[in-house]
Write a protein that holds these residues in place. Structure first.
Motif, short mmCIF file in Angstrom:
data_model
loop_
_atom_site.label_atom_id
_atom_site.label_comp_id
_atom_site.label_asym_id
_atom_site.label_seq_id
_atom_site.Cartn_x
_atom_site.Cartn_y
_atom_site.Cartn_z
N THR A 171 0.83 -1.21 0.00
CA THR A 171 0.00 0.00 0.00
C THR A 171 0.86 1.26 0.00
OG1 THR A 171 -0.11 0.17 2.43
CG2 THR A 171 -1.75 -1.21 1.33
N LYS A 172 2.18 1.08 0.12
CA LYS A 172 3.11 2.20 0.16
C LYS A 172 4.05 2.14 -1.04
CE LYS A 172 1.30 3.05 4.18
NZ LYS A 172 0.34 4.16 4.37
N SER A 173 4.82 3.18 -1.20
CA SER A 173 5.81 3.22 -2.28
C SER A 173 7.12 2.62 -1.76
CB SER A 173 6.03 4.66 -2.76
OG SER A 173 4.85 5.21 -3.28
N VAL A 174 7.25 1.32 -1.88
CA VAL A 174 8.45 0.64 -1.43
C VAL A 174 9.14 -0.01 -2.63
CG1 VAL A 174 7.53 0.18 0.86
CG2 VAL A 174 7.20 -1.50 -0.95
N LYS A 175 10.41 -0.32 -2.46
CA LYS A 175 11.16 -0.95 -3.53
C LYS A 175 10.64 -2.37 -3.76
CE LYS A 175 15.35 1.76 -2.73
NZ LYS A 175 16.80 1.74 -2.40
N ARG A 176 10.35 -2.68 -5.01
CA ARG A 176 9.76 -3.97 -5.35
C ARG A 176 10.60 -5.17 -4.95
NH1 ARG A 176 7.08 -4.37 -11.17
NH2 ARG A 176 5.90 -2.70 -10.16
N PRO A 177 11.95 -5.12 -5.05
CA PRO A 177 12.75 -6.29 -4.64
C PRO A 177 12.50 -6.73 -3.19
CG PRO A 177 14.10 -4.79 -5.91
CD PRO A 177 12.79 -4.09 -5.66
N ILE A 178 12.22 -5.78 -2.29
CA ILE A 178 11.94 -6.13 -0.89
C ILE A 178 10.68 -6.97 -0.80
CG2 ILE A 178 11.38 -5.22 1.40
CD1 ILE A 178 13.05 -2.76 0.71
N VAL A 179 9.64 -6.55 -1.52
CA VAL A 179 8.37 -7.27 -1.50
C VAL A 179 8.54 -8.65 -2.13
CG1 VAL A 179 6.00 -7.29 -2.36
CG2 VAL A 179 7.01 -5.15 -1.54
N ILE A 180 9.25 -8.73 -3.24
CA ILE A 180 9.46 -10.01 -3.92
C ILE A 180 10.22 -10.97 -3.01
CG2 ILE A 180 10.65 -11.14 -5.85
CD1 ILE A 180 10.05 -8.65 -7.52
N LEU A 181 11.24 -10.47 -2.31
CA LEU A 181 12.01 -11.31 -1.40
C LEU A 181 11.13 -11.87 -0.29
CD1 LEU A 181 14.67 -12.48 -0.34
CD2 LEU A 181 15.05 -10.30 0.84
N LEU A 182 10.30 -11.01 0.29
CA LEU A 182 9.42 -11.45 1.38
C LEU A 182 8.38 -12.45 0.88
CD1 LEU A 182 8.86 -8.11 3.33
CD2 LEU A 182 10.18 -10.10 4.08
N ILE A 183 7.87 -12.25 -0.33
CA ILE A 183 6.93 -13.20 -0.91
C ILE A 183 7.60 -14.57 -1.09
CG2 ILE A 183 5.66 -13.78 -3.02
CD1 ILE A 183 4.98 -10.81 -3.29
N PHE A 184 8.83 -14.56 -1.56
CA PHE A 184 9.59 -15.80 -1.72
C PHE A 184 9.74 -16.52 -0.39
CE2 PHE A 184 13.75 -17.93 -1.55
CZ PHE A 184 13.60 -18.84 -2.58
N VAL A 185 10.05 -15.77 0.66
CA VAL A 185 10.20 -16.35 1.99
C VAL A 185 8.88 -16.94 2.48
CG1 VAL A 185 10.65 -15.82 4.42
CG2 VAL A 185 12.14 -14.88 2.65
N VAL A 186 7.81 -16.17 2.35
CA VAL A 186 6.50 -16.62 2.82
C VAL A 186 6.06 -17.89 2.11
CG1 VAL A 186 4.03 -16.07 2.74
CG2 VAL A 186 5.63 -14.40 3.64
N PHE A 187 6.19 -17.93 0.80
CA PHE A 187 5.72 -19.08 0.04
C PHE A 187 6.51 -20.34 0.40
CE2 PHE A 187 5.33 -21.70 -3.86
CZ PHE A 187 3.95 -21.80 -3.89
N ASN A 188 7.77 -20.17 0.80
CA ASN A 188 8.58 -21.32 1.16
C ASN A 188 8.56 -21.62 2.65
OD1 ASN A 188 10.08 -22.39 -1.34
ND2 ASN A 188 10.29 -20.17 -1.53
#
Length: 363
Positions: A171-188
């Motif tokens: 919901t904020k303007s954050v760097k996309r790599p941070i979100v992608i990394l966290l999604i990778f962690v969550v899914f695994n």
């Protein structure tokens, strides 16, 4: 040491005390004063640390559900007995558990998981409601399922806590790599996170109007009533997550009832009713709130369609973990009731934690 049977009551009663104090401070405030907030982030951090240690160093008792199973597996890993360690598709969790089993006591492992569970929840609260971190955190701590996933379904709880932070970041303007990394962690850590992740992306890129999400949720009730069994069998056969087999399994808990769970549906609809009033009736448009609300509504619609299934509470949590912040955000950030904002926020907050207390009392 505190009796394991008393842990949940003690935890909830402490939350109720802090909630009552917060409500006394909120009750007489209007929107302008609430939006300015108060300097309470340090207390929120202190509560996060204290509760993480309190839950992490809990007694090794069957009273904590799956924690007993995790402890048993942990000890097998520690002794390298019977091939207890094996790499799974959710390898981040299995690797973390194995590494800890070779280096620290199980209570340290549980504490690390608790720090992640409480810590990412705090980060989500701070990201979404920076001026009212303590109040939004109390909404989370007092939620119906929060304690359960701190002590029982701890892997699901950790994954959903990180996911809550991901939703807040989106919901904020954050760097996309941070979100992608966290999604990778969550899914695994827990693959069932795919459902709320899909709902999140749909809310950002596809379903931008709440009317569409709200209509889909209403349709899900009709679908569940008319063809719930058929839909359940379809989802159970998807195969992307072995836990989908729970939908057609049997058991002896009160979550294995196969009738339509009107009680759980009524609980689930509270943020949806509030959203209908705020967005449709009052016409208040807020990008962050729409993402939160639509993500919750879409994910909850999935659960409604399989609401008759055994252990459907496991799938309800894939939307319920968002529940407290979907409630708290508009109360703390949007001008809904003007000078009466504090009074209405207090009423909702008390009803929210009161439901948790009621469920603890009757079960």
């Amino acid at each position: 040491m505190i009796n394991a049977e008393l842990y949940e009551r003690l935890f909830l009663y402490i939350i109720i005390i802090f909630t009552l104090i917060s409500c006394l401070l909120l009750n007489g405030l209007g929107y302008a004063a609430i939006s300015k907030g108060s300097k309470n982030s340090q207390l929120a951090l202190l509560l996060t640390i204290v509760f993480s240690l309190f839950i992490g160093f809990r007694p090794l008792s069957a009273a904590f559900g799956d924690s007993w199973v995790y402890n048993y597996t942990y000890e097998l890993m520690k002794s390298n007995i019977g091939g207890a360690y094996e790499t799974s598709s959710e390898w981040i969790w299995s690797e973390m558990m194995y590494f800890c089993s070779q280096t620290v006591d199980v209570s340290i492992f549980f504490t690390l998981v608790s720090l992640g569970y409480f810590g990412f929840t705090l980060l989500a609260c701070k990201t979404l409601t920076p001026n009212n971190v303590l109040v939004s955190l109390l909404f989370c701590l007092g939620a119906f399922s929060f304690y359960t996933y701190a002590t029982n379904g701890i892997r699901n709880g950790l994954a959903c806590s990180i996911l809550l932070y991901i939703i807040a970041l989106c919901t904020k303007s954050v760097k996309r790599p941070i979100v992608i990394l966290l999604i990778f962690v969550v899914f695994n850590i827990h693959r069932s996170s795919l459902l709320p992740l899909a709902s999140l992306f749909a809310s950002i890129y596809v379903v931008k109007s709440y009317k569409w999400a709200y209509t889909f949720w209403l349709l899900s009730i009709i679908i569940s009533l008319v063809a719930g069994g058929f839909i359940t069998s379809i989802f159970a056969g998807l195969g992307f997550d072995d836990r989908l087999s729970y939908l057609t399994s049997t058991g002896d808990s009160h979550y294995t009832k196969t009738y339509f769970r009107w009680d759980f549906l009524i609980y689930s609809m509270m943020p949806i009713i509030l959203g209908y009033y705020v967005v449709i009736k009052r016409g208040i448009q807020d990008k962050t709130y729409l993402i939160l609300l639509n993500t919750y509504t879409l994910a909850n619609a999935f659960w409604v369609m399989v609401i008759r299934a055994n252990y459907s509470n496991r799938f309800a949590y894939l939307s319920w973990f968002m529940y407290p912040l979907v409630l708290a955000y508009p109360l703390l950030k949007l001008n809904i009731w003007g000078n009466q904002q504090g009074k209405r926020a207090t009423q909702i907050m008390l009803a929210h934690v009161g439901f948790t207390w009621f469920m603890l009392t009757i079960f």
